[in-house]
Motif scaffolding. Structure first.
Motif, PDB file in Angstrom:
ATOM      1  N   VAL A  15       0.858  -1.182   0.000  1.00 21.12           N
ATOM      2  CA  VAL A  15       0.000   0.000   0.000  1.00 21.12           C
ATOM      3  C   VAL A  15       0.897   1.236   0.000  1.00 21.12           C
ATOM      4  CG1 VAL A  15      -1.583   1.396   1.396  1.00 21.12           C
ATOM      5  CG2 VAL A  15      -1.981  -1.049   1.119  1.00 21.12           C
ATOM      6  N   THR A  16       0.649   2.133  -0.927  1.00 20.43           N
ATOM      7  CA  THR A  16       1.421   3.373  -0.994  1.00 20.43           C
ATOM      8  C   THR A  16       0.474   4.562  -1.129  1.00 20.43           C
ATOM      9  OG1 THR A  16       1.668   3.205  -3.396  1.00 20.43           O
ATOM     10  CG2 THR A  16       3.408   2.237  -2.042  1.00 20.43           C
ATOM     11  N   PHE A  17       0.970   5.743  -0.781  1.00 24.86           N
ATOM     12  CA  PHE A  17       0.226   6.989  -0.939  1.00 24.86           C
ATOM     13  C   PHE A  17       1.231   8.136  -0.934  1.00 24.86           C
ATOM     14  CE2 PHE A  17      -0.045   5.296   3.382  1.00 24.86           C
ATOM     15  CZ  PHE A  17       0.580   6.285   4.136  1.00 24.86           C
ATOM     16  N   ASP A  18       0.748   9.321  -1.250  1.00 27.29           N
ATOM     17  CA  ASP A  18       1.615  10.481  -1.411  1.00 27.29           C
ATOM     18  C   ASP A  18       2.190  10.932  -0.071  1.00 27.29           C
ATOM     19  OD1 ASP A  18       2.903  12.777  -2.186  1.00 27.29           O
ATOM     20  OD2 ASP A  18       1.071  13.940  -2.533  1.00 27.29           O
ATOM     21  N   THR A  19       3.505  10.789   0.086  1.00 28.26           N
ATOM     22  CA  THR A  19       4.193  11.260   1.292  1.00 28.26           C
ATOM     23  C   THR A  19       5.245  12.315   0.937  1.00 28.26           C
ATOM     24  OG1 THR A  19       5.829   9.470   1.165  1.00 28.26           O
ATOM     25  CG2 THR A  19       3.836   9.062   2.483  1.00 28.26           C
ATOM     26  N   ASN A  20       5.110  12.911  -0.225  1.00 29.64           N
ATOM     27  CA  ASN A  20       6.081  13.917  -0.658  1.00 29.64           C
ATOM     28  C   ASN A  20       6.167  15.064   0.353  1.00 29.64           C
ATOM     29  OD1 ASN A  20       7.911  15.198  -2.477  1.00 29.64           O
ATOM     30  ND2 ASN A  20       6.238  16.537  -3.125  1.00 29.64           N
ATOM     31  N   GLY A  21       7.378  15.357   0.824  1.00 31.63           N
ATOM     32  CA  GLY A  21       7.564  16.429   1.787  1.00 31.63           C
ATOM     33  C   GLY A  21       7.405  15.991   3.228  1.00 31.63           C
ATOM     34  N   TRP A  22       6.984  14.746   3.460  1.00 26.76           N
ATOM     35  CA  TRP A  22       6.845  14.239   4.820  1.00 26.76           C
ATOM     36  C   TRP A  22       8.184  13.657   5.286  1.00 26.76           C
ATOM     37  CZ3 TRP A  22       1.583  11.156   5.082  1.00 26.76           C
ATOM     38  CH2 TRP A  22       0.538  12.026   4.732  1.00 26.76           C
ATOM     39  N   ARG A  23       8.403  13.625   6.591  1.00 25.13           N
ATOM     40  CA  ARG A  23       9.642  13.094   7.149  1.00 25.13           C
ATOM     41  C   ARG A  23       9.417  11.675   7.656  1.00 25.13           C
ATOM     42  NH1 ARG A  23      10.243  16.377  10.990  1.00 25.13           N
ATOM     43  NH2 ARG A  23      10.171  15.113  12.887  1.00 25.13           N
ATOM     44  N   ARG A  24      10.175  10.726   7.114  1.00 28.06           N
ATOM     45  CA  ARG A  24      10.098   9.338   7.581  1.00 28.06           C
ATOM     46  C   ARG A  24      10.741   9.267   8.965  1.00 28.06           C
ATOM     47  NH1 ARG A  24      10.364   4.072   5.236  1.00 28.06           N
ATOM     48  NH2 ARG A  24       9.164   4.922   3.490  1.00 28.06           N
ATOM     49  N   ARG A  25      10.013   8.733   9.934  1.00 29.25           N
ATOM     50  CA  ARG A  25      10.503   8.704  11.314  1.00 29.25           C
ATOM     51  C   ARG A  25      11.079   7.345  11.682  1.00 29.25           C
ATOM     52  NH1 ARG A  25       6.585  11.713  15.439  1.00 29.25           N
ATOM     53  NH2 ARG A  25       8.543  11.598  16.594  1.00 29.25           N
ATOM     54  N   ASP A  26      10.370   6.285  11.369  1.00 33.28           N
ATOM     55  CA  ASP A  26      10.908   4.953  11.634  1.00 33.28           C
ATOM     56  C   ASP A  26      10.113   3.947  10.815  1.00 33.28           C
ATOM     57  OD1 ASP A  26       8.659   3.808  13.419  1.00 33.28           O
ATOM     58  OD2 ASP A  26       9.220   5.625  14.488  1.00 33.28           O
ATOM     59  N   GLN A  27      10.587   2.707  10.813  1.00 35.98           N
ATOM     60  CA  GLN A  27       9.927   1.668  10.046  1.00 35.98           C
ATOM     61  C   GLN A  27      10.352   0.308  10.552  1.00 35.98           C
ATOM     62  OE1 GLN A  27      11.716   2.799   6.201  1.00 35.98           O
ATOM     63  NE2 GLN A  27      12.678   0.774   6.179  1.00 35.98           N
ATOM     64  N   SER A  28       9.540  -0.693  10.177  1.00 42.07           N
ATOM     65  CA  SER A  28       9.861  -2.083  10.481  1.00 42.07           C
ATOM     66  C   SER A  28       9.265  -2.930   9.358  1.00 42.07           C
ATOM     67  CB  SER A  28       9.273  -2.496  11.837  1.00 42.07           C
ATOM     68  OG  SER A  28       7.858  -2.622  11.743  1.00 42.07           O
ATOM     69  N   ALA A  29       9.295  -4.239   9.531  1.00 45.10           N
ATOM     70  CA  ALA A  29       8.732  -5.123   8.512  1.00 45.10           C
ATOM     71  C   ALA A  29       7.221  -4.956   8.393  1.00 45.10           C
ATOM     72  CB  ALA A  29       9.077  -6.571   8.833  1.00 45.10           C
ATOM     73  N   THR A  30       6.572  -4.408   9.424  1.00 44.96           N
ATOM     74  CA  THR A  30       5.107  -4.318   9.415  1.00 44.96           C
ATOM     75  C   THR A  30       4.581  -2.897   9.567  1.00 44.96           C
ATOM     76  OG1 THR A  30       5.056  -4.753  11.805  1.00 44.96           O
ATOM     77  CG2 THR A  30       4.826  -6.659  10.320  1.00 44.96           C
ATOM     78  N   HIS A  31       5.445  -1.884   9.592  1.00 48.23           N
ATOM     79  CA  HIS A  31       4.921  -0.519   9.719  1.00 48.23           C
ATOM     80  C   HIS A  31       5.863   0.504   9.079  1.00 48.23           C
ATOM     81  CE1 HIS A  31       7.795   0.599  12.889  1.00 48.23           C
ATOM     82  NE2 HIS A  31       7.338   1.838  12.762  1.00 48.23           N
ATOM     83  N   ARG A  32       5.298   1.657   8.758  1.00 48.69           N
ATOM     84  CA  ARG A  32       6.033   2.836   8.297  1.00 48.69           C
ATOM     85  C   ARG A  32       5.451   4.018   9.050  1.00 48.69           C
ATOM     86  NH1 ARG A  32       8.354  -0.863   6.553  1.00 48.69           N
ATOM     87  NH2 ARG A  32       8.920  -1.394   4.404  1.00 48.69           N
TER      88      ARG A  32
END
Length: 222
Positions: A15-32
């Motif tokens: 599943v993807t959506f527009d995150t342009n300009g957003w800051r990625r904070r953390d991620q794992s195998a099951t979350h963004r």
């Protein structure tokens, strides 16, 4: 990771959506997790198996009753809950309001949810606004328009000190009020609730599914 039909794999990035300009904070195998330009915290989660839900897309009343109860258990309030199609994708869209946790600042937090449930897995996008202080200009505008808080005034109560007052307030369920309605969003574009709804709409308008799940079986409650 779940395998189904034609050996296709499903993971959080399906599943993807527009995150342009957003800051990625953390991620794992099951979350963004991101923080939007509006200050909204956004989390995409992948669940496998699908959480047991007492509704499916045939039963909007069941869905509203379920999420209203979930919010109430956290001393919160459901502001809206609807079934929508995000670029043709059946989704559950909700907006909620909660008090700030005990021991923190006095105010409210608004939360949003987009749920995509399938038979074998589900995706959920959660949004959380920055803290919104009580007695803000949006609420004042609603009162000035003759739309005060909902008419469920509690009986008077007496407290011994300020700490007891704040403790009682934090244990009291918040209620929807006229100022929470979308009709006040345009007049208050910088309000946390307006910004959360804008980020939620941006996600819905840009939502995209990987080919691996376009043929996935829908969720039906048992």
């Amino acid at each position: 990771m779940k395998l189904f039909g034609r050996n296709k794999s499903v993971a959080v990035d399906a599943v993807t959506f527009d995150t342009n300009g957003w800051r990625r904070r953390d991620q794992s195998a099951t979350h963004r997790r991101w923080k939007s330009k509006n200050g909204t915290n956004v989390v995409l989660r992948y669940h496998q198996p699908t959480p047991a839900l007492p509704f499916d897309f045939r039963f909007i009343k069941n869905a509203r009753a379920y999420y209203d109860d979930v919010a109430g258990q956290r001393a919160g309030a459901m502001l809206s809950l609807d079934f929508v199609k995000a670029r043709g994708i059946p989704s559950v869209r909700g907006v909620f309001k909660y008090r700030c946790p005990k021991g923190t600042t006095d105010g409210k937090i608004f939360a949003g949810m987009i749920l995509l449930p399938y038979r074998d897995f589900a995706f959920q996008i959660d949004l959380e606004s920055p803290v919104c202080l009580d007695n803000n200009p949006r609420e004042a505008a609603a009162i000035a328009n003759g739309e005060g808080p909902a008419g469920n005034q509690a009986d008077p109560f007496f407290v011994r000190n300020a700490d007891e007052l704040f403790a009682m307030m934090s244990d009291t369920c918040v209620k929807p009020i006229p100022a929470d309605h979308e009709r006040y969003d345009a007049a208050f574009p910088d309000h946390p609730l307006t910004r959360l709804r804008a980020d939620q709409l941006r996600i819905l308008k840009s939502l995209s599914l990987h080919d691996a799940i376009k043929d996935a079986l829908p969720y039906y409650c048992q």
